[in-house]
Design a protein around this motif. Structure first.
Motif, PDB file in Angstrom:
ATOM      1  N   SER A   1       0.815  -1.200   0.000  1.00 28.79           N
ATOM      2  CA  SER A   1       0.000   0.000   0.000  1.00 28.79           C
ATOM      3  C   SER A   1       0.865   1.274   0.000  1.00 28.79           C
TER       4      SER A   1
ATOM      5  N   LYS B   1       1.153   2.755  -7.040  1.00 27.13           N
ATOM      6  CA  LYS B   1       0.581   1.959  -8.131  1.00 27.13           C
ATOM      7  C   LYS B   1      -0.554   2.713  -8.848  1.00 27.13           C
TER       8      LYS B   1
ATOM      9  N   SER C   1      -1.344   5.871  -8.711  1.00 29.93           N
ATOM     10  CA  SER C   1      -0.903   7.146  -9.287  1.00 29.93           C
ATOM     11  C   SER C   1      -0.189   6.922 -10.615  1.00 29.93           C
TER      12      SER C   1
ATOM     13  N   TYR D   1       9.124   2.790  -0.530  1.00 30.55           N
ATOM     14  CA  TYR D   1      10.093   3.890  -0.639  1.00 30.55           C
ATOM     15  C   TYR D   1      10.972   3.941   0.600  1.00 30.55           C
TER      16      TYR D   1
HETATM   17  N1  LIG Z   1       6.533   8.666  -6.481  1.00 30.67           N
HETATM   18  C1  LIG Z   1       5.595   9.455  -5.960  1.00 30.67           C
HETATM   19  N2  LIG Z   1       5.686  10.799  -6.068  1.00 30.67           N
HETATM   20  C2  LIG Z   1       4.740  11.615  -5.539  1.00 30.67           C
HETATM   21  N3  LIG Z   1       3.674  11.173  -4.889  1.00 30.67           N
HETATM   22  C3  LIG Z   1       3.527   9.841  -4.730  1.00 30.67           C
HETATM   23  C4  LIG Z   1       4.464   8.918  -5.252  1.00 30.67           C
HETATM   24  N4  LIG Z   1       4.063   7.666  -4.953  1.00 30.67           N
HETATM   25  C5  LIG Z   1       2.929   7.797  -4.273  1.00 30.67           C
HETATM   26  N5  LIG Z   1       2.597   9.090  -4.128  1.00 30.67           N
HETATM   27  C6  LIG Z   1       1.425   9.620  -3.429  1.00 30.67           C
HETATM   28  O1  LIG Z   1       1.134   8.751  -2.359  1.00 30.67           O
HETATM   29  C7  LIG Z   1      -0.260   8.481  -2.267  1.00 30.67           C
HETATM   30  C8  LIG Z   1      -0.510   7.001  -2.427  1.00 30.67           C
HETATM   31  O2  LIG Z   1      -0.147   6.597  -3.732  1.00 30.67           O
HETATM   32  P1  LIG Z   1      -1.013   5.547  -4.551  1.00 30.67           P
HETATM   33  O3  LIG Z   1      -2.450   5.715  -4.240  1.00 30.67           O
HETATM   34  O4  LIG Z   1      -0.588   5.643  -5.975  1.00 30.67           O
HETATM   35  O5  LIG Z   1      -0.475   4.184  -3.904  1.00 30.67           O
HETATM   36  P2  LIG Z   1      -0.975   2.694  -4.164  1.00 30.67           P
HETATM   37  O6  LIG Z   1       0.263   1.887  -4.396  1.00 30.67           O
HETATM   38  O7  LIG Z   1      -2.005   2.671  -5.216  1.00 30.67           O
HETATM   39  O8  LIG Z   1      -1.577   2.297  -2.728  1.00 30.67           O
HETATM   40  P3  LIG Z   1      -2.777   1.243  -2.402  1.00 30.67           P
HETATM   41  O9  LIG Z   1      -2.179  -0.119  -2.616  1.00 30.67           O
HETATM   42  O10 LIG Z   1      -3.079   1.504  -0.953  1.00 30.67           O
HETATM   43  O11 LIG Z   1      -3.913   1.544  -3.312  1.00 30.67           O
HETATM   44  C9  LIG Z   1      -0.916   9.332  -3.337  1.00 30.67           C
HETATM   45  O12 LIG Z   1      -1.355  10.544  -2.736  1.00 30.67           O
HETATM   46  C10 LIG Z   1       0.211   9.635  -4.322  1.00 30.67           C
HETATM   47  O13 LIG Z   1       0.047  10.906  -4.928  1.00 30.67           O
END
Ligand SMILES: Nc1ncnc2c1ncn2[C@@H]1O[C@H](COP(=O)(O)OP(=O)(O)OP(=O)(O)O)[C@@H](O)[C@H]1O
Ligand SMILES: [Mg+2]
Length: 380
Positions: free
Chosen positions: A54, A58, A60, A196
């Motif tokens: 999480s 992904k 984004s 990260y």
């Molecule tokens: N490399 C990045 N640069 C800037 N913002 C980021 C980056 N990665 C993630 N974020 C920010 O962190 C938050 C979570 O990212 P995101 O929803 O894409 O994660 P996810 O992997 O889809 O999580 P989940 O599995 O919980 O759905 C968002 O607000 C996104 O803008």
């Protein structure tokens, strides 16, 4: 206008905000874009999988790639990202997917009828439809991948491919539990999204701090504390990083402070994490008193200097000084440091190591100082 957030700046902390840059996701972005583009260009297409814990970017990355593709290409393209947690049943998800393209009555139609309506419309309009099943673990586990079969059955009766599925999972393991005829459809690249680390988080924060806050409002130590907490306590989750920085900003604003300090960050961490995880500071009961005293001296120093994060040699010495002045039972400086090391070895993360140096991280110093004052001086 506030002194902390820029006008309209809070919106960059909204979960819906798609940042301009996604640092450290360039590779994932390129791979996904290439696979989908090649598929749209008529080459062979096999479903790619984005996977990772999480908050690793992904959704984004997916949003960015699909938006770019739609904007850049001449052909007729649409996309839908289905959140399979909210649409966790195959039928509901399929309905949601179809609805963007063709009107579907809320009830009465079976999956096959919905799909036929969708395919026909895509065919007539020569529309290429990219469909991402986001957070698909639960849905895929439950329907054993049937939704992927439904979305790819398409090629069989039509001249060309109409739907381009993309799969997003937290865990890859779920795939190996699917029937082979479905696994074989998911033959595209596996794109990993690793958690990260602190350094990467600093790059990620840059855009939000520039656009969200007034100049020089967020202190360097606040950034150090937030990015380290996000790595160490929140396991590399960018959502939690943004959450604590936003919360810290709100707290600073509420208290009419001029800057966002590491103490504001600690307050935010406390709200989200330490409050629910009762810190087990003392493992050795016999040592309880000395641990409390040592923490008291440190928090006494920090509580009115809210931006202290690094426990430098000078602070440790000043803390020890306080100790000898305030308590009758003497300990050596070595014992004082040993006690701090023991606290850092525990799970509380009140004191921990960051970049090889002791830091004060997960608990608001002011709160701890007040609690310990009560325990040490006002009790009985
Ligand atoms: N490399 C990045 N640069 C800037 N913002 C980021 C980056 N990665 C993630 N974020 C920010 O962190 C938050 C979570 O990212 P995101 O929803 O894409 O994660 P996810 O992997 O889809 O999580 P989940 O599995 O919980 O759905 C968002 O607000 C996104 O803008
Ligand atoms: Mg997501």
């Amino acid at each position: 206008m506030t002194r902390i957030f820029r006008e309209g700046g809070e919106r960059v902390f909204d979960p819906k905000y798609l940042p301009k840059a996604l640092p450290h996701r360039e590779k994932q972005l390129d791979i996904l874009k290439k696979v989908v583009t090649e598929g749209l260009d008529g080459s062979h297409y096999s479903i790619p999988v984005l996977y990772g814990e999480s908050g690793t970017g992904k959704t984004s990355t997916l949003r960015k790639v699909l938006t770019e593709i739609k904007e850049e290409r001449e052909d007729n393209i649409d996309f839908r990202i289905v959140n399979a947690t909210t649409h966790s049943r195959t039928y509901v998800a399929i309905q949601h997917i179809a609805k963007k393209i063709v009107p579907i009555p809320e009830r009465g139609l079976g999956i096959d009828e919905i799909i036929t309506k969708l395919y026909d419309r895509l065919d007539i309009e020569e529309l290429k439809y990219i469909v991402a099943i986001d957070d698909g673990d639960e849905l895929i586990r439950r329907d054993r991948g049937k939704i992927l079969e439904i979305l790819t059955r398409i090629e069989e009766g039509y001249e060309r491919r109409l739907i381009y599925p993309v799969l997003v999972l937290r865990k890859m393991e779920i795939l190996s539990a699917l029937p082979p005829h479905i696994t074989s459809k998911v033959g595209g690249p596996r794109i990993e999204f690793p958690p990260y680390d602190k350094k990467q988080f600093k790059d990620i924060l840059k855009e939000r701090i520039e656009l969200g806050f007034n100049d020089d409002v967020v202190t360097q130590n606040a950034i150090e504390a937030a990015t380290y907490a996000a790595e160490k306590i929140f396991l590399g989750n960018a959502r939690e990083l943004l959450n604590i920085v936003f919360k810290a900003g709100k707290k600073a604003e509420y208290e009419d402070d001029l800057t966002v300090t590491s103490e504001h960050i600690r307050n935010a961490i406390y709200e989200i994490y330490s409050k629910t995880m009762k810190p087990d500071i003392v493992s050795d009961r016999k040592k309880e008193k000395i641990v409390y005293r040592v923490l008291w001296t440190l928090t006494k120093l920090i509580h009115d200097q809210p931006d202290i994060y690094w426990l430098t040699e000078d602070i440790l010495k000043a803390g020890y000084d306080l100790y000898t002045r305030n308590f009758m039972e003497k300990i050596s400086f070595e014992e004082y440091i040993e006690t701090i090391e023991e606290i850092s070895a525990g799970r509380s993360r009140i004191i921990t190591y960051d970049e090889g140096q002791l830091v004060f991280l997960s608990y608001p110093a002011k709160r701890l100082y007040e609690d310990l004052t009560r325990i040490l001086f006002l009790r009985g």
